[in-house]
Design a protein around this motif. Structure first.
Motif, short mmCIF file in Angstrom:
data_model
loop_
_atom_site.label_atom_id
_atom_site.label_comp_id
_atom_site.label_asym_id
_atom_site.label_seq_id
_atom_site.Cartn_x
_atom_site.Cartn_y
_atom_site.Cartn_z
N LEU A 291 124.47 13.40 100.35
CA LEU A 291 125.68 12.96 101.03
C LEU A 291 126.76 12.62 100.00
O LEU A 291 126.45 12.08 98.93
CB LEU A 291 125.39 11.73 101.89
CG LEU A 291 124.45 11.93 103.09
CD1 LEU A 291 124.32 10.63 103.87
CD2 LEU A 291 124.95 13.03 104.00
N PRO A 292 128.00 12.92 100.32
CA PRO A 292 129.08 12.57 99.39
C PRO A 292 129.11 11.07 99.13
O PRO A 292 128.90 10.26 100.03
CB PRO A 292 130.34 13.03 100.14
CG PRO A 292 129.86 14.11 101.07
CD PRO A 292 128.49 13.67 101.49
N ALA A 293 129.38 10.72 97.89
CA ALA A 293 129.43 9.31 97.51
C ALA A 293 130.71 8.66 98.02
O ALA A 293 131.75 9.31 98.14
CB ALA A 293 129.35 9.17 95.99
N GLY A 294 130.62 7.37 98.32
CA GLY A 294 131.77 6.61 98.76
C GLY A 294 132.30 5.72 97.65
O GLY A 294 131.92 5.87 96.49
N PRO A 295 133.13 4.76 97.98
CA PRO A 295 133.71 3.86 96.97
C PRO A 295 132.67 3.09 96.16
O PRO A 295 132.90 2.75 95.00
CB PRO A 295 134.55 2.90 97.81
CG PRO A 295 134.86 3.65 99.05
CD PRO A 295 133.68 4.52 99.32
N ALA A 296 131.51 2.81 96.77
CA ALA A 296 130.46 2.06 96.06
C ALA A 296 129.39 2.97 95.46
O ALA A 296 128.44 2.48 94.86
CB ALA A 296 129.81 1.05 97.01
N GLY A 297 129.55 4.29 95.64
CA GLY A 297 128.57 5.22 95.08
C GLY A 297 127.78 5.95 96.14
O GLY A 297 128.19 6.06 97.30
N THR A 298 126.63 6.46 95.74
CA THR A 298 125.79 7.23 96.66
C THR A 298 125.15 6.30 97.69
O THR A 298 124.93 5.11 97.43
CB THR A 298 124.67 7.96 95.90
OG1 THR A 298 123.96 7.02 95.08
CG2 THR A 298 125.25 9.06 95.02
N GLY A 299 124.84 6.85 98.84
CA GLY A 299 124.21 6.07 99.90
C GLY A 299 123.73 6.96 101.01
O GLY A 299 124.37 7.95 101.35
N THR A 300 122.59 6.63 101.55
CA THR A 300 122.05 7.35 102.70
C THR A 300 121.22 6.36 103.51
O THR A 300 121.11 5.18 103.15
CB THR A 300 121.21 8.56 102.28
OG1 THR A 300 120.85 9.34 103.43
CG2 THR A 300 119.94 8.15 101.54
N LEU A 301 120.67 6.80 104.60
CA LEU A 301 119.81 5.98 105.44
C LEU A 301 118.40 6.55 105.42
O LEU A 301 118.22 7.77 105.32
CB LEU A 301 120.33 5.94 106.88
CG LEU A 301 121.75 5.44 107.10
CD1 LEU A 301 122.09 5.45 108.58
CD2 LEU A 301 121.95 4.04 106.51
N SER A 302 117.42 5.69 105.52
CA SER A 302 116.03 6.14 105.60
C SER A 302 115.45 5.74 106.95
O SER A 302 115.85 4.74 107.55
CB SER A 302 115.18 5.57 104.47
OG SER A 302 115.00 4.17 104.62
N PHE A 303 114.49 6.54 107.39
CA PHE A 303 113.80 6.32 108.66
C PHE A 303 112.31 6.44 108.37
O PHE A 303 111.87 7.42 107.78
CB PHE A 303 114.25 7.35 109.70
CG PHE A 303 115.75 7.39 109.86
CD1 PHE A 303 116.38 6.56 110.77
CD2 PHE A 303 116.52 8.24 109.08
CE1 PHE A 303 117.76 6.58 110.91
CE2 PHE A 303 117.90 8.26 109.20
CZ PHE A 303 118.52 7.44 110.12
N THR A 304 111.56 5.43 108.76
CA THR A 304 110.16 5.40 108.35
C THR A 304 109.32 4.62 109.35
O THR A 304 109.84 3.83 110.14
CB THR A 304 110.04 4.78 106.94
OG1 THR A 304 108.68 4.75 106.53
CG2 THR A 304 110.59 3.36 106.91
N ASN A 305 108.04 4.86 109.30
CA ASN A 305 107.03 4.10 110.04
C ASN A 305 106.00 3.58 109.06
O ASN A 305 105.86 4.12 107.96
CB ASN A 305 106.31 4.99 111.07
CG ASN A 305 107.17 5.38 112.23
OD1 ASN A 305 107.28 4.65 113.20
ND2 ASN A 305 107.79 6.55 112.15
#
Length: 414
Positions: A291-305
């Motif tokens: 995902l393109p980085a934002g003002p604070a840098g890279t970031g994504t969401l995780s989904f887990t069990n």
């Protein structure tokens, strides 16, 4: 998934957690002695939230292998509605020994003492990705072993990308570059980006801006911040400017469908999109990128069990042995090949990428991913937030965040 469906799911979750709360009262969840443990062969009951026949068969086969080697028995049952069935089982004081626990519901179960905090008894528990350990930890304890995980990444339809006059040099690595590429695609007459209209997609922009809904330990509301405001304002700019659209605007049930039908050049989805496209749109050619980085840098969401073990189980040691077998690197790689999940152990990473090199952006995301809100009693708050995000184009980002802040503070008790 529609907001109506999300609301029904959340209401079902609230009902189940209410049942859990009822079950916790006077049924021994907080009794440190717990139920009498039984030595010798165990008859484990395992309840899973299966993604389909492939997952059910893979878990049943693995359970049968463990049972045969250990002298126990293990019955694996795929739930029709995991949250509801677990709530009813706990309310009836007959929970399964082992069960899937979604990271978004972990805090609810842990808060009422329904889970055995066994996580650090698993061999080399430090091998689980730190972001996944955080998702299933409470008061400094790893409660349950992460089963596997998914993250979000950027998918690009290569034919439509080229048709819009873009090259590999245009693949966005920042918000500014995402906007620039989207403007070129719009000028070519195609919707640039399709994105789900809930926190499970838009939340990635909040992380990239340096924000999130709660503090890392899940005890404080952090919704109404300049960072989150910057994120929602950016997404609103994309939607208002015709640079991004929600699936419903493209007559699709989810972003992967719109992307598969060629109604958008880019989308933001998890690694589950691979199976969806293979099944429904096998001719679509696409690439996957961080995902393109934002003002604070890279970031994504995780989904887990995680593999939850009931605090009421009579077979805790045998259940831990079962989870141990389910979370070895070899077994996790077998599950990955069978039904498309990514191993939760870092030591399995290189072998996984040898088999699935195109998934590198997804698995790399584990290093900087934000997990679901790790706090109890947040179901209705988050459903309301999703509804607000669905109307972001005509809404006020500041007001949305102020409302989320108030509701989160109320749910957290201050």
């Amino acid at each position: 998934m529609t907001n109506r469906t999300l609301r029904r799911a959340a209401l079902a979750g609230v009902t189940a957690i209410a049942l859990l709360g009822t079950a916790a009262c006077g049924s021994g969840f907080d009794d440190e002695s717990g139920p009498a443990q039984q030595d010798g062969p165990a008859a484990l009951q395992i309840l899973i939230g299966s993604s389909g026949d492939a997952e059910t068969k893979a878990v049943q086969d693995a359970a049968a292998a463990w049972a045969g080697a250990s002298g126990n028995t293990a019955t694996v049952t795929p739930a029709q509605d995991l949250t509801q069935q677990l709530g009813q089982a706990f309310a009836g004081d007959s929970p399964p020994d082992v069960f899937y626990v979604d990271a978004g519901r972990f805090a609810d179960y842990a808060a009422v003492g329904a889970l055995e905090p066994y996580g650090d008894k698993i061999s080399d528990s430090g091998d689980f990705y730190e972001s996944l350990r955080t998702a299933f930890s409470r008061d400094g304890q790893l409660y349950c072993a992460p089963k596997d995980f998914s993250t979000l990444a950027l998918q690009i339809n290569t034919d439509l990308w080229t048709k819009a006059g873009l090259t590999d040099a245009d693949i966005p690595t920042s918000w500014e570059q995402l906007t620039a590429a989207a403007e070129k695609i719009k000028a070519a007459g195609t919707t640039p980006l399709v994105i789900g209209d809930t926190r499970d997609r838009i939340g990635a922009f909040m992380v990239q801006a340096g924000g999130w809904i709660t503090s890392p330990d899940g005890t404080k509301a952090t919704a109404d911040t300049p960072e989150n405001l910057r994120a929602l304002e950016y997404v609103k700019t994309l939607v208002d400017g015709g640079l991004a659209a929600y699936p419903k605007q493209l007559d699709a049930g989810w972003a992967g469908e719109a992307f598969g039908k060629g109604r958008a050049v880019m989308t933001i989805e998890g690694n589950w999109i691979k199976g969806g496209l293979q099944n429904d749109f096998p001719d679509v050619k696409y690439t996957v990128h961080p995902l393109p980085a934002g003002p604070a840098g890279t970031g994504t969401l995780s989904f887990t069990n995680c593999w939850g073990i009931s605090a009421k189980s009579k077979y805790k040691e045998q259940a831990i042995s079962f989870v141990e077998a389910m979370t070895t690197p070899d077994q996790q790689l077998t599950f990955a090949a069978a039904f498309g999940v990514m191993p939760s152990r870092e030591s399995a990473r290189d072998r996984y990428l040898q088999q699935f090199p195109g998934d590198q952006p997804f698995i790399d995301g584990a290093e900087y991913a934000q997990g679901p809100v790790n706090a109890p009693k947040m179901d209705s708050v988050l459903v309301d937030f999703d509804a607000q995000l669905g109307g972001l184009a005509s809404g006020d980002p500041k007001a949305i965040l102020q409302n989320l802040q108030r509701n989160t503070e109320a749910a957290l008790g201050g």
